[in-house]
Design an enzyme around this catalytic site. Sequence first.
Site, PDB file in Angstrom:
ATOM      1  N   CYS A 118       0.804  -1.223   0.000  1.00 54.28           N
ATOM      2  CA  CYS A 118       0.000   0.000   0.000  1.00 54.28           C
ATOM      3  C   CYS A 118       0.838   1.275   0.000  1.00 54.28           C
ATOM      4  O   CYS A 118       0.353   2.344  -0.358  1.00 54.28           O
ATOM      5  CB  CYS A 118      -0.945   0.008   1.201  1.00 54.28           C
ATOM      6  SG  CYS A 118      -2.099  -1.381   1.220  1.00 54.28           S
ATOM      7  N   HIS A 258      -3.531   7.133   2.882  1.00 51.87           N
ATOM      8  CA  HIS A 258      -3.945   5.823   2.380  1.00 51.87           C
ATOM      9  C   HIS A 258      -5.318   5.499   2.950  1.00 51.87           C
ATOM     10  O   HIS A 258      -5.570   5.692   4.142  1.00 51.87           O
ATOM     11  CB  HIS A 258      -2.921   4.768   2.795  1.00 51.87           C
ATOM     12  CG  HIS A 258      -3.353   3.369   2.507  1.00 51.87           C
ATOM     13  ND1 HIS A 258      -3.781   2.972   1.262  1.00 51.87           N
ATOM     14  CD2 HIS A 258      -3.440   2.268   3.305  1.00 51.87           C
ATOM     15  CE1 HIS A 258      -4.102   1.693   1.302  1.00 51.87           C
ATOM     16  NE2 HIS A 258      -3.901   1.251   2.533  1.00 51.87           N
ATOM     17  N   ASN A 288     -10.261  -0.167   0.287  1.00 56.02           N
ATOM     18  CA  ASN A 288      -8.803  -0.119   0.232  1.00 56.02           C
ATOM     19  C   ASN A 288      -8.344  -0.672  -1.111  1.00 56.02           C
ATOM     20  O   ASN A 288      -8.463  -1.871  -1.376  1.00 56.02           O
ATOM     21  CB  ASN A 288      -8.236  -0.944   1.388  1.00 56.02           C
ATOM     22  CG  ASN A 288      -6.714  -0.920   1.451  1.00 56.02           C
ATOM     23  OD1 ASN A 288      -6.046  -0.515   0.512  1.00 56.02           O
ATOM     24  ND2 ASN A 288      -6.170  -1.383   2.558  1.00 56.02           N
TER      25      ASN A 288
END
Length: 331
Positions: A118, A258, A288
């Site tokens: 990520c 994020h 996500n």
Amino acid sequence: MTTRKPLASISATARFLPDNVLTNADLERMVDTSDAWIRERTGILERRIAPPEMGVVEMGKRAAQRALKKAGLTPDDVDVLIVTTATPDRLLPATACEIQAAIGASRGCYAYDLQAACTGFLYALSAAEGHIAAGQAETVLLVATEKMSVITNWEDRSSCILFGDGAGAVVVQPSRNGEGMLSSHHSSNGDLAPLLIRRAGGGALPLTPERLHNQEHMMEMSGPEIFKAAVKSMAGAGRKVMKDAGVTADDIDILVPHQANIRIIESTARYARIPMDRVFVNLQHYGNISSATIPVGLDEAIEGGRIGPGSVVLMTAFGAGLTWGATLVRW
């Protein structure tokens, strides 16, 4: 605010999201969960899921083409192509080489993948800055493309609610008028790798019928431990880049973190002393999407008028590895 002279800046952003929407109501019919539970724990309402025939190369290609068009460039203008993905269509060759061919940038351009889960986009942004600072490139195309649905265990109600698919892309070029990257900080801790891992599918544990049956090739995540590590790391990295650039929280126009979990975002913002009205959040729509969350968020924030010339933008991320980092940009 005192800052160093930027060397590289983001000159264009773009995104691509698949059309198919998977809602919390849909998930209620798949696993033992509820819309209320998902909303309360994560803030997610829906996520995008790519069809079986659409992989990360196709999604990345579409985001890349849109970014180049916005920048007024052609594939021949690209000197370096960097791709971040945790979900490649295949292990060999690099996804970057496939996207390079898909957009027609094979002449005079070199391409490579950068894997930091990520956090990959922020790692790659620093790599792009390095290519420009070293005089190796005038135009770097950075593509973050993820099909998280293919590594999600759809029988695990604690993790399958979190992830979605999509791609974002940015064009990075030399700074011209004082805009660009002001400071970056990245770190990792391999000792914590087992907290978020895919155990099978690589050279150590090749796929077998038994491992496939046991879902060993899917993500495994220790949620509470990840939560604590994510907040501490993202907030710490954010404070570090602000300090390095001579910037305070009051100078930040927008935080683009994020998009993993609304509670992680809120806690990170609180520790960084940035109020939520200056934090960009879109995970309610996409969940996500790993390394693609920040470039997708940047593109939407620009489109919505929340980022414009002169804006001071803080980006923070955290991912498997464990990896984390932050980048501060003046738009």
